[in-house]
Design an enzyme around this catalytic site. Structure first.
Site, mmCIF file in Angstrom:
data_model
loop_
_atom_site.group_PDB
_atom_site.id
_atom_site.type_symbol
_atom_site.label_atom_id
_atom_site.label_comp_id
_atom_site.label_asym_id
_atom_site.label_seq_id
_atom_site.Cartn_x
_atom_site.Cartn_y
_atom_site.Cartn_z
ATOM 1 N N LYS A 69 0.875 -1.173 0.000
ATOM 2 C CA LYS A 69 0.000 0.000 0.000
ATOM 3 C C LYS A 69 0.912 1.223 0.000
ATOM 4 C CE LYS A 69 -4.046 1.960 2.203
ATOM 5 N NZ LYS A 69 -3.614 3.299 2.566
ATOM 6 N N ARG B 88 -3.686 8.608 -5.484
ATOM 7 C CA ARG B 88 -4.239 7.762 -6.545
ATOM 8 C C ARG B 88 -4.085 8.456 -7.883
ATOM 9 N NH1 ARG B 88 -8.157 3.726 -5.429
ATOM 10 N NH2 ARG B 88 -8.250 2.365 -7.237
ATOM 11 N N ARG C 45 -7.819 11.008 -8.001
ATOM 12 C CA ARG C 45 -8.864 10.147 -7.446
ATOM 13 C C ARG C 45 -10.267 10.669 -7.753
ATOM 14 N NH1 ARG C 45 -12.034 9.545 -3.279
ATOM 15 N NH2 ARG C 45 -12.072 7.681 -1.970
ATOM 16 N N GLU D 264 -0.672 4.578 -8.096
ATOM 17 C CA GLU D 264 -0.412 5.602 -7.083
ATOM 18 C C GLU D 264 0.818 6.383 -7.536
ATOM 19 O OE1 GLU D 264 -2.549 5.473 -4.451
ATOM 20 O OE2 GLU D 264 -1.532 6.341 -2.735
ATOM 21 N N PHE E 86 -0.735 -0.377 -10.209
ATOM 22 C CA PHE E 86 -1.140 -1.658 -9.622
ATOM 23 C C PHE E 86 -2.312 -2.318 -10.333
ATOM 24 C CE2 PHE E 86 -2.665 1.727 -6.628
ATOM 25 C CZ PHE E 86 -4.031 1.637 -6.890
ATOM 26 N N ARG F 240 -16.878 0.673 -3.046
ATOM 27 C CA ARG F 240 -16.083 0.372 -1.859
ATOM 28 C C ARG F 240 -16.636 -0.951 -1.342
ATOM 29 N NH1 ARG F 240 -13.026 3.646 0.959
ATOM 30 N NH2 ARG F 240 -13.997 5.591 0.332
ATOM 31 N N LYS G 170 -7.903 -2.665 2.878
ATOM 32 C CA LYS G 170 -6.674 -2.033 3.341
ATOM 33 C C LYS G 170 -6.434 -2.586 4.746
ATOM 34 C CE LYS G 170 -9.597 2.069 3.581
ATOM 35 N NZ LYS G 170 -9.925 3.332 3.005
#
Ligand code: ATP
Length: 549
Positions: free
Chosen positions: A253, A258, A273, A302, A342, A413, A419
């Site tokens: 992470k 983002r 983001r 990221e 990613f 989400r 996370k």
């Protein structure tokens, strides 16, 4: 459609408490719409531009108050409007409380009063306003806005004011628009949903659903240059991940911001983001992508600010780079940034939203020569801990755990990305046993048995084998070997002497260990040289921690 009819409908929707009825009202509105269907679908959500378009009207509240004041007549000032807002609490209500019309001014309709303003006209005027730039732009914007208010009756003014300040708030959420498009044009909601995910434009989807039906919706694809909403993560634990999916896809992470990278084969665009275009702020990322991306693609990742050694800097540094509009070259000298990609949403003509994560990652590796974040698929908590300690050692935040079978769900989400929550508490536990390692670790003690204090005794609560480097294993072996009491094959009993600080995710009741408790996902954090066994944590503290869980 006349803007008055739209306002009337918006009023009805706002007054309706029942969700199903709201969908029915929106459906009716969509059925009545004409060329202005796309605009209506956007207006209902307080938008002039589609969600993927970061163009803003850039109308501050004060400019809106001034326009309202000017349209309301000579005796009204922007301060009066603001005072009334303080009383009433909502700008639509304030705008509706004035009598507009007949005020002279640039861009104004001088006939006065409501005069058949249409939805399309409001849209055109607001788009003109958004495009105004340069010196005197605020005056021009004010004129345009005044022109609109001056032609509005109270109901129109209510929704006009809310629209220009992006505060529509009539209870029409994304789900309502989606269901209403399905009902109005007789298309499956799943097709609407997918089309919305790839296009991020409710207006376009409504139009395509009406004009081309289900086939039209299914032929909408991702487009480079048109950002989609980022998939989001929930907080979760390794235990949650392994229980839910058997194995987890683990990646670092990164502590950055983002970024969505779009490359059409010629040009690179970068989006934040919230889908703002940040291409100009990050020229080195653009250059990096141009040099390393070998096919048209849409990537998720990221951007991380790094120091001279390439170590990550706090993420505020990268946000500072995002905000920088001027002197970008200077900012670039001050703070270097790097891309860590990613995920891959589109590669070389293929949309990959419906493809499982490992295959998306493979495509990412195929198209991007450098800057790809690692992805480890494992069911082994030790390997996960290993990835986590590498991430932490590299100065990043920890790990993300993803469902290896999950597809990419824009804007969601869900449970598929977790996370990992940082450990809330740590425990100081006494080492009462260990095992000799295997293979390259045969010389070292590892897999340490940990115990809590229970009166004069020490009772085992779990084993820790993770979070320990080879170097540390060598040191720990030196430290513990003098305290070895007995050996039985690889198993070693150790006299309580050394205290480890240990992180964990959860404490569970367990018949395995004498204490009656077991640590889930224990990790070695360090040796508490400053503590003796009698200073270690007690079973009573463990039980208190369990109660707090
Ligand atoms: P959120 O983005 O979930 O609303 P947030 O902005 O507060 O929350 P965090 O809760 O810290 O951020 O974590 C989620 C964010 O972590 C992602 O939005 C992304 O920017 C970042 N991130 C870093 N590394 C990864 C990774 N390997 N996979 C997915 N996201 C990552």
């Amino acid at each position: 459609m006349e803007f008055a009819a739209f306002a009337d409908h918006a009023g009805e929707i706002e007054a309706e408490p029942a969700d199903l009825e709201i969908v029915a009202l929106v459906t009716e509105l969509f059925e009545r719409a004409d060329d202005d269907l796309a605009t209506i679908a956007r207006f209902l959500q307080g938008r002039v531009f589609p969600a993927h378009d970061s163009t803003t009207l850039d109308i501050g509240p004060r400019l809106c108050y001034e326009a309202i004041a000017r349209a309301a007549g000579k005796n009204v000032s922007a301060d009066d409007v603001e005072d009334r807002l303080a009383e009433v609490g909502e700008i639509g209500e304030v705008a509706a409380s004035y009598e507009f019309g007949g005020q002279q001014g640039l861009g104004a309709f001088t006939g006065g009063g409501a005069d058949g303003l249409t939805v399309s006209e409001v849209d055109e005027e607001l788009r003109t306003l958004a495009a105004v730039e340069g010196s005197g732009s605020q005056d021009t914007k004010l004129d345009i806005l005044f022109g609109l208010f001056n032609r509005a009756d109270p109901d129109e003014a209510r929704y006009l004011a809310r629209l220009v300040l992006s505060e529509m708030r009539i209870g029409v959420g994304e789900g309502t628009v989606r269901d209403a498009i399905g009902d109005a044009f007789d298309v499956p909601v799943a097709s609407v949903e997918r089309a919305l995910q790839v296009s991020n434009d409710y207006g376009l989807v409504a139009e395509v659903a009406r004009d081309e039906g289900e086939d039209g919706l299914d032929s909408l694809y991702l487009e480079t240059g048109r950002p989609v909403q980022a998939m989001l993560a929930q907080a979760g634990t390794v235990t949650d991940a392994l229980e839910a999916w058997d194995e987890a896809a683990v990646s670092w992470k990164f502590d950055g911001a983002r970024i969505q990278v779009h490359y059409d084969g010629d040009d690179v665009s970068l989006f934040s983001r919230n889908m703002e275009d940040v291409t100009d702020a990050l020229p080195e990322v653009v250059e990096f992508v141009e040099a390393n991306l070998t096919a048209p693609a849409i990537l998720d990742g990221e951007v991380v600010a790094v120091d001279d050694e390439g170590d990550p800097l706090p993420f505020q540094e990268i946000l500072r780079r995002f905000r920088r509009k001027h002197d970008v070259a200077k900012a670039r000298e001050e703070v270097a940034v790097e891309l860590e990609a990613f995920d891959c949403l589109h590669a070389d003509g293929d949309d990959l939203l419906d493809v499982a994560l490992p295959a998306r990652h493979e495509r990412l590796v195929e198209v991007l020569d450098d800057g790809v974040a690692g992805l480890w698929i494992t069911d082994d908590p030790d390997e996960i801990a290993e990835v986590e300690s590498q991430a932490l050692d590299a100065g990043h935040e920890g790990i993300m755990l993803k469902n290896p079978e999950s597809t990419y769900s824009p804007g969601r989400r869900g449970q598929n990305w977790l996370k990992r929550k940082p450990d809330v508490e740590t425990l100081d536990l006494v080492v009462t046993g260990a095992e000799w390692g295997e293979g390259r670790r045969a010389e070292f003690l590892g897999t340490f048995m940990l115990s809590v204090r229970a009166g004069e005794e020490f009772e085992p609560i779990g084993k820790v084998a993770t979070g320990i480097t080879d170097e540390e294993l060598a040191e720990l072996t030196d430290l513990l070997e003098p305290h070895v009491l007995t050996e039985d094959g690889k198993d070693v009993e150790i006299d309580p002497a050394v205290v480890f600080e240990v992180g964990y995710e959860e404490i569970q009741a367990s018949p395995t260990y004498e204490s009656g408790w077991a640590l889930r996902f224990p990790r070695f954090l360090g040796v508490r040289d400053d503590k003796n066994p009698e200073d270690a944590d007690t079973k009573a503290r463990v039980e208190r921690l369990v109660e707090d869980q």
